[in-house]
Design a protein around this motif. Structure first.
Motif, mmCIF file in Angstrom:
data_model
loop_
_atom_site.group_PDB
_atom_site.id
_atom_site.type_symbol
_atom_site.label_atom_id
_atom_site.label_comp_id
_atom_site.label_asym_id
_atom_site.label_seq_id
_atom_site.Cartn_x
_atom_site.Cartn_y
_atom_site.Cartn_z
ATOM 1 N N HIS A 68 7.507 11.763 -4.229
ATOM 2 C CA HIS A 68 8.263 10.703 -4.894
ATOM 3 C C HIS A 68 8.910 11.210 -6.185
ATOM 4 O O HIS A 68 10.020 10.844 -6.522
ATOM 5 C CB HIS A 68 7.324 9.529 -5.185
ATOM 6 C CG HIS A 68 7.950 8.422 -5.948
ATOM 7 N ND1 HIS A 68 8.891 7.596 -5.409
ATOM 8 C CD2 HIS A 68 7.783 8.011 -7.228
ATOM 9 C CE1 HIS A 68 9.271 6.716 -6.318
ATOM 10 N NE2 HIS A 68 8.625 6.956 -7.429
ATOM 11 N N ARG A 87 3.545 10.073 -2.426
ATOM 12 C CA ARG A 87 3.204 8.776 -1.828
ATOM 13 C C ARG A 87 3.122 8.946 -0.327
ATOM 14 O O ARG A 87 3.372 10.036 0.193
ATOM 15 C CB ARG A 87 4.238 7.734 -2.212
ATOM 16 C CG ARG A 87 4.201 7.444 -3.709
ATOM 17 C CD ARG A 87 4.983 6.236 -4.069
ATOM 18 N NE ARG A 87 4.807 5.967 -5.495
ATOM 19 C CZ ARG A 87 5.570 5.145 -6.169
ATOM 20 N NH1 ARG A 87 6.568 4.520 -5.576
ATOM 21 N NH2 ARG A 87 5.355 4.937 -7.444
ATOM 22 N N SER A 88 2.806 7.901 0.374
ATOM 23 C CA SER A 88 2.581 8.013 1.817
ATOM 24 C C SER A 88 3.810 8.524 2.564
ATOM 25 O O SER A 88 3.694 9.096 3.630
ATOM 26 C CB SER A 88 2.130 6.672 2.381
ATOM 27 O OG SER A 88 3.074 5.679 2.078
ATOM 28 N N TYR A 107 0.830 -1.198 0.000
ATOM 29 C CA TYR A 107 0.000 0.000 0.000
ATOM 30 C C TYR A 107 0.870 1.256 0.000
ATOM 31 O O TYR A 107 0.631 2.191 -0.759
ATOM 32 C CB TYR A 107 -0.927 0.004 1.213
ATOM 33 C CG TYR A 107 -1.728 1.265 1.357
ATOM 34 C CD1 TYR A 107 -2.836 1.492 0.552
ATOM 35 C CD2 TYR A 107 -1.362 2.244 2.265
ATOM 36 C CE1 TYR A 107 -3.570 2.651 0.666
ATOM 37 C CE2 TYR A 107 -2.088 3.414 2.386
ATOM 38 C CZ TYR A 107 -3.194 3.615 1.585
ATOM 39 O OH TYR A 107 -3.910 4.774 1.693
ATOM 40 N N MET A 108 1.890 1.279 0.843
ATOM 41 C CA MET A 108 2.773 2.445 0.915
ATOM 42 C C MET A 108 3.493 2.672 -0.405
ATOM 43 O O MET A 108 3.694 3.810 -0.831
ATOM 44 C CB MET A 108 3.802 2.267 2.034
ATOM 45 C CG MET A 108 3.229 2.466 3.407
ATOM 46 S SD MET A 108 4.408 2.172 4.727
ATOM 47 C CE MET A 108 5.768 3.196 4.269
ATOM 48 N N GLN A 109 3.884 1.622 -1.077
ATOM 49 C CA GLN A 109 4.638 1.736 -2.315
ATOM 50 C C GLN A 109 3.748 2.179 -3.478
ATOM 51 O O GLN A 109 4.188 2.878 -4.370
ATOM 52 C CB GLN A 109 5.307 0.405 -2.648
ATOM 53 C CG GLN A 109 6.187 0.436 -3.874
ATOM 54 C CD GLN A 109 7.409 1.331 -3.716
ATOM 55 O OE1 GLN A 109 7.851 1.593 -2.616
ATOM 56 N NE2 GLN A 109 7.933 1.794 -4.811
ATOM 57 N N ASN A 110 2.468 1.780 -3.460
ATOM 58 C CA ASN A 110 1.613 2.008 -4.616
ATOM 59 C C ASN A 110 0.560 3.091 -4.433
ATOM 60 O O ASN A 110 -0.098 3.470 -5.383
ATOM 61 C CB ASN A 110 0.936 0.694 -5.019
ATOM 62 C CG ASN A 110 1.949 -0.277 -5.555
ATOM 63 O OD1 ASN A 110 2.561 -0.035 -6.577
ATOM 64 N ND2 ASN A 110 2.175 -1.354 -4.842
ATOM 65 N N TYR A 111 0.381 3.565 -3.216
ATOM 66 C CA TYR A 111 -0.553 4.662 -2.996
ATOM 67 C C TYR A 111 0.100 5.949 -3.463
ATOM 68 O O TYR A 111 1.227 6.238 -3.123
ATOM 69 C CB TYR A 111 -0.912 4.788 -1.512
ATOM 70 C CG TYR A 111 -1.697 6.031 -1.212
ATOM 71 C CD1 TYR A 111 -3.049 6.099 -1.504
ATOM 72 C CD2 TYR A 111 -1.081 7.157 -0.692
ATOM 73 C CE1 TYR A 111 -3.768 7.242 -1.258
ATOM 74 C CE2 TYR A 111 -1.797 8.314 -0.438
ATOM 75 C CZ TYR A 111 -3.144 8.352 -0.721
ATOM 76 O OH TYR A 111 -3.843 9.487 -0.475
ATOM 77 N N GLU A 112 -0.600 6.707 -4.271
ATOM 78 C CA GLU A 112 -0.050 7.981 -4.708
ATOM 79 C C GLU A 112 -1.167 8.979 -4.949
ATOM 80 O O GLU A 112 -2.305 8.616 -5.212
ATOM 81 C CB GLU A 112 0.814 7.840 -5.947
ATOM 82 C CG GLU A 112 0.076 7.354 -7.174
ATOM 83 C CD GLU A 112 1.011 7.064 -8.334
ATOM 84 O OE1 GLU A 112 2.218 6.937 -8.130
ATOM 85 O OE2 GLU A 112 0.514 6.988 -9.453
ATOM 86 N N ASP A 113 -0.808 10.207 -4.816
ATOM 87 C CA ASP A 113 -1.722 11.312 -5.050
ATOM 88 C C ASP A 113 -0.921 12.376 -5.783
ATOM 89 O O ASP A 113 0.300 12.338 -5.797
ATOM 90 C CB ASP A 113 -2.236 11.841 -3.715
ATOM 91 C CG ASP A 113 -3.571 12.567 -3.853
ATOM 92 O OD1 ASP A 113 -4.088 12.674 -4.975
ATOM 93 O OD2 ASP A 113 -4.087 13.023 -2.819
ATOM 94 N N GLN A 164 4.204 14.022 -7.525
ATOM 95 C CA GLN A 164 3.670 12.691 -7.258
ATOM 96 C C GLN A 164 3.990 12.386 -5.796
ATOM 97 O O GLN A 164 5.158 12.301 -5.417
ATOM 98 C CB GLN A 164 4.319 11.662 -8.176
ATOM 99 C CG GLN A 164 3.817 10.271 -7.968
ATOM 100 C CD GLN A 164 4.547 9.275 -8.862
ATOM 101 O OE1 GLN A 164 5.584 9.564 -9.431
ATOM 102 N NE2 GLN A 164 4.008 8.094 -8.962
#
Length: 112
Positions: A92, A87-88, A24-30, A85
């Motif tokens: 990034h 991420r948590s 989740y941490m690696q793939n969550y992005e806003d 970009q």
């Protein structure tokens, strides 16, 4: 026997939780948008590849504001618009975009 099964089940659940959390941490992005203000840049030591740190107000596509920090290897162009970009664990990556590429709610918050 029941105790061994209970221990194995606990270990499997813990491993699954850790792997799921990391995924989740690696793939969550806003995405957030900023306008570069070089008066907000801090020069870092020359020992690093990243020589500058920016801390700027940023806005997501809904217009919500968040103060974000990110590092760069060079000073950025004053007034440039960036798409961050996030991420948590923080910013990034970033890329320069045009004003027209900003979401409408972000355009209302950032000057042209």
């Amino acid at each position: 026997m029941k105790q061994l099964l209970s221990i194995c089940l606990t270990v499997v659940l813990l491993i699954g939780g850790v792997v799921g959390g990391l995924f989740y941490m690696q793939n969550y992005e806003d995405f957030y948008y900023v306008q570069v203000d070089n008066s907000s840049v801090k020069e870092l030591s020359a020992d690093s590849d990243m020589n500058y740190e920016y801390t700027l107000n940023s806005y997501n596509d809904k217009g919500s504001r968040k103060k974000l920090s990110f590092k760069t290897s060079r000073q950025l162009k004053e007034g440039a618009y960036l798409r961050l970009q996030v991420r948590s664990f923080g910013v990034h990556a970033w890329e320069e975009v045009s004003y027209d590429d900003l979401p409408e709610k972000v355009q209302n918050k950032i000057a042209k």
